[in-house]
Design an enzyme around this catalytic site. Structure first.
Site, mmCIF file in Angstrom:
data_model
loop_
_atom_site.group_PDB
_atom_site.id
_atom_site.type_symbol
_atom_site.label_atom_id
_atom_site.label_comp_id
_atom_site.label_asym_id
_atom_site.label_seq_id
_atom_site.Cartn_x
_atom_site.Cartn_y
_atom_site.Cartn_z
ATOM 1 N N ARG A 45 24.081 50.846 38.907
ATOM 2 C CA ARG A 45 23.362 51.940 39.718
ATOM 3 C C ARG A 45 22.633 52.978 39.202
ATOM 4 O O ARG A 45 21.670 53.634 39.353
ATOM 5 C CB ARG A 45 23.964 52.126 40.916
ATOM 6 C CG ARG A 45 24.465 51.035 41.914
ATOM 7 C CD ARG A 45 25.334 51.577 43.080
ATOM 8 N NE ARG A 45 26.200 50.451 43.598
ATOM 9 C CZ ARG A 45 25.894 49.909 44.706
ATOM 10 N NH1 ARG A 45 24.956 50.407 45.598
ATOM 11 N NH2 ARG A 45 26.751 49.003 45.243
ATOM 12 N N LYS A 134 35.064 40.279 48.080
ATOM 13 C CA LYS A 134 35.757 39.861 49.203
ATOM 14 C C LYS A 134 35.210 40.146 50.584
ATOM 15 O O LYS A 134 35.151 39.447 51.579
ATOM 16 C CB LYS A 134 37.469 40.218 49.192
ATOM 17 C CG LYS A 134 37.510 41.682 49.081
ATOM 18 C CD LYS A 134 38.944 42.105 48.621
ATOM 19 C CE LYS A 134 39.158 43.535 48.316
ATOM 20 N NZ LYS A 134 38.583 43.614 47.075
ATOM 21 N N GLU A 158 37.083 33.010 42.397
ATOM 22 C CA GLU A 158 38.535 33.043 42.498
ATOM 23 C C GLU A 158 39.128 34.621 42.297
ATOM 24 O O GLU A 158 40.236 34.618 42.720
ATOM 25 C CB GLU A 158 38.893 32.367 41.093
ATOM 26 C CG GLU A 158 40.230 32.399 40.791
ATOM 27 C CD GLU A 158 41.164 31.514 41.582
ATOM 28 O OE1 GLU A 158 41.841 31.924 42.492
ATOM 29 O OE2 GLU A 158 41.304 30.138 41.368
ATOM 30 N N VAL A 161 40.189 37.142 45.976
ATOM 31 C CA VAL A 161 41.211 36.991 46.940
ATOM 32 C C VAL A 161 42.589 37.612 46.409
ATOM 33 O O VAL A 161 43.190 38.417 46.847
ATOM 34 C CB VAL A 161 41.769 35.667 47.416
ATOM 35 C CG1 VAL A 161 42.975 35.655 48.511
ATOM 36 C CG2 VAL A 161 40.826 35.090 48.210
ATOM 37 N N LYS A 234 40.707 39.109 52.956
ATOM 38 C CA LYS A 234 41.560 38.284 52.048
ATOM 39 C C LYS A 234 41.936 37.303 52.927
ATOM 40 O O LYS A 234 41.778 35.935 52.413
ATOM 41 C CB LYS A 234 42.422 38.591 51.061
ATOM 42 C CG LYS A 234 41.807 39.908 50.076
ATOM 43 C CD LYS A 234 42.829 40.514 49.446
ATOM 44 C CE LYS A 234 42.214 41.459 48.479
ATOM 45 N NZ LYS A 234 43.099 42.501 47.652
#
Lengths: 470, 470
Positions: A45, A134, A158, A161, A234
């Site tokens: 950013r 997430k 992967e 979580v 999650k």
């Protein structure tokens, strides 16, 4: 060996660690995995900010449970100190998502916007996407999956979580033919650190939170962690994986740890339990249906996040500090537990890297994305939960009070398994462990108790998981 | 949805459980995974034997660590009692491996011959193969992999190392971009059950072994388990996955548990340790090389299986009964642990089923097998191991003996960290915990001690993992 060109969106803790791993480990990764990965573009950013690449900014010195120096800490040492940002950096994020010179896009900026649009743009251009986002997956997972299916490119997550813990592969691939009954996770390292400090060092909640902020485990504004929002996101992703269900964070019941006191923890420990913030997703066992649901039109699922008393003999009770663990109960595989670092720059980058290599293989072998199937499920409200509860009530120390209190429990069909009375000054604290009861009945009991003149206070309710040692 | 036709070779505990899962769960599996799996042929050695399908024959009633009834046990209930064998059964195993009507071959007969020839025949015919055959993989893994690469078809073996625990995906996919330093596993449930019974119930080795045989956890001829052969085969497969190395069971140092006594266990517990049979594979840390080995021509690896004292604060120490767990230390991901049922019909069948679905997806998406890369490694002999040791020596109870014994330790450069003397009748037992020492130096020390006239007996040597509480 064809070189796969990687574009990374975001260069914070995880992005910086990933960049360090890919820049310094390129030859080693190619030798092990057979894919040559080159980071060709990095989107940030603010180009003016100096970068700390290689994972060290994200990794306060820490000791692991086994007492050895953290690998993460040591690992950070071998990353070259290069001068970042370099010519690959840009603040035009969409130019990376849409760049024909980029084969694989890694989204690590987090948040909903513009992450969603960036992922959709990359998939639309035929690029596999790896993300650790997430929050976005728990909101817009279905839309992103459909875009992935439409483009035939993978959407891999992967790292979203439980950081380095290979949970998505376990639920989405290893157990996809099995029938998962329940997943119980300690999936937020910050709250587990706070609860561990409260339990082991006797710190107050406020002191433990301050320590977590000081060590970099918690944000200055900690509500995403301590109010359970992070764990709820999650839980939604886990429920989607475990039950092939379309679950968003709004489907998850949520309580945080802000009301947990040292008294609650001490009482739990006395009864043979530890207090943990659990994310629980479960299929409802319905009478008469003990096997796969092939004859039932819908699946009934509950997802919840709340502090709970976990029996000390359960493997989750021993998960300390900022570690995460997820316990899976399934019909054929039985009980599984996966344990590891659920956050931190390098652990999360390791999981992202595994996905990037997967994405590269899918491109070299020209295989289309593995399809994801979603079922319509019925969400069960928390009021229908049936579990054991621990609750305490501070009452005036008068004769007949216990009888009045116990009568109210009985009127609502909540059976008391164990009770103990503690003297306070002028009051008494009555602690109850119930047998399995329905949440709505317990809530009605507590409402009636609060209306009782002799009841001064109804304390924190803790749901109980597993058998204590009392 | 295209139907994928599955041929199963072997219908013992695992094969029978898999057949039950596929026959009764077909609709549910299709709904979750998007592949319709039909078992079209089942190969057995003896057609006359009646079959127990659905997993119950392999599952003696058991209680899990958290005290609830095993899912396996309950899961067995919902399998239909069908009349097996049925028309799909044959005793011509090669006819299945070579049948054009079979899309995916599952090898569950075990052993070297004819399993190897069957797998090669199936791969050669372009069929993906799923196997749980650790013995064969630890002997002929390289050859089978080359055949897989040549045919472009997958050879999948998640169930070969630790039953339902998704270890192969964790090491082979999630961590393939990371750099694994060490894997420490409790990978044999039989020996862990025996050691747990010795430690917790005070059973002798012989009594615990008899109990294990009676419960169906051990074979009547238990040497594959208790001598460490099974764990050594798994260590070889693990080392291959973790280091991309070409490792066979002959490269693994091996000691079993037959010499472990209740005294050893009691002593370990007194010092804050549990005795476990560990499979350890590790990359050697060489001075000056702390990062990926990109500049080094070879990788130095050690693989070993032996009983060890595991610190009670290490997560592996709490793995009880027939459960398995694998602890992974890697540069970026840090510490991971995976825990679950390492054997048993249904848990192993669950892992096989995950692989069968993977194989089916590889066929539907027309993707070629993910290639496996092997590196040449140097195997380090056990004599060069550097660790801490616990050893006891029974000596004549005479003045000056400790001095003589300690002098011999010192002559070989083995530094003593802790020592305690126990009175036996007419003798004394000297127990030593060393600082980190070289195995060859310890062995030389023990050889010299045995030659000493005052030394009656040199006891079991236990290598030490982690810090005790003493």
């Amino acid at each position: 060996m064809r070189t796969m060109r990687v574009g990374i969106l975001g260069c914070g803790h995880v992005g910086g660690a990933l960049l360090g791993l890919l820049d310094t480990g390129r030859a080693e990764i190619a030798e092990r995995s057979g894919v040559d990965l080159e980071v060709v573009r990095v989107g940030v950013r603010d180009l003016a900010r100096s970068r700390s690449v290689g994972g060290e900014a994200s990794t306060p010195a820490r000791r692991t449970p086994s007492g050895v120096k953290s690998r993460e800490e040591e690992g950070a040492r071998w990353h070259q100190r290069s001068s970042y940002p370099d010519s690959r950096f840009t603040d035009d994020l969409f130019s990376i998502a849409e760049d024909d010179e980029v084969d694989i896009v890694v989204e690590l900026i987090g948040g909903l916007k513009p992450a969603r649009e960036l992922i959709l743009a990359a998939l639309c251009r035929g690029k596999p996407v790896v993300t650790a986002n997430k929050e976005l997956l728990a909101r817009s997972g279905r839309e992103l999956e459909e875009s992935s299916r439409h483009s035939g490119r993978s959407l891999l997550f992967e790292a979203a979580v439980a950081g380095a813990i290979p949970l998505v592969r376990a639920l989405g691939e290893s157990l996809v033919g099995d029938s998962v009954r329940r997943v119980i996770g300690i999936v937020n390292g910050t709250t587990n650190f706070i609860l561990t400090q409260m339990a082991e060092q006797g710190l107050s909640y406020e002191a433990a939170l301050s320590l977590a902020i000081g060590l970099g485990y918690a944000e200055q504004e900690p509500s995403a962690d301590v109010e359970g929002y992070d764990a709820a996101a999650k839980a939604a992703i886990l429920a989607g994986l475990a039950f092939n269900a379309d679950v968003t964070v709004d489907d998850v019941y949520r309580e945080g740890i802000v009301a947990v006191t040292n008294d609650d923890i001490a009482l739990a420990q006395r009864l043979g339990y530890e207090v943990k913030l659990l994310a629980v997703i479960e299929r409802e066992a319905r009478p008469g249906v003990v096997g796969p649901e092939k004859d039932s039109p819908r699946l009934s699922v509950r997802a919840r996040v709340h502090p709970a008393m976990v029996s000390r003999v359960h493997p989750l009770a021993g998960v300390r500090g900022q570690f995460n663990a997820v316990f899976i109960e399934s019909d054929a595989a039985g009980e599984l537990m996966l344990y590891g670092q659920g956050a931190g720059g390098l652990p999360t980058a390791s999981a992202v890297l595994g996905d990037v290599i997967d994405a590269a293989h899918s491109l070299t072998t020209k295989s289309s994305a593995r399809p994801v199937f979603r079922r319509t499920v019925e969400f069960l409200p928390i009021e229908e939960l049936r579990t054991e509860y621990c609750v305490y009530i501070d009452v005036l120390d008068q004769p007949g009070v216990l009888g009045a209190v116990a009568t109210i429990f009985g009127e609502h069909g909540v059976s008391i398994r164990w009770m103990e009375q503690f003297d306070l000054s002028g009051e008494a604290r009555l602690v109850f462990l119930t047998h399995i009861a329905r949440e709505s009945d317990l809530r009605a009991t507590l409402a009636d108790l609060e209306a009782l003149a002799v009841v001064e206070r109804v304390g924190q309710v803790l749901r109980v998981h597993g058998q204590g040692e009392s």
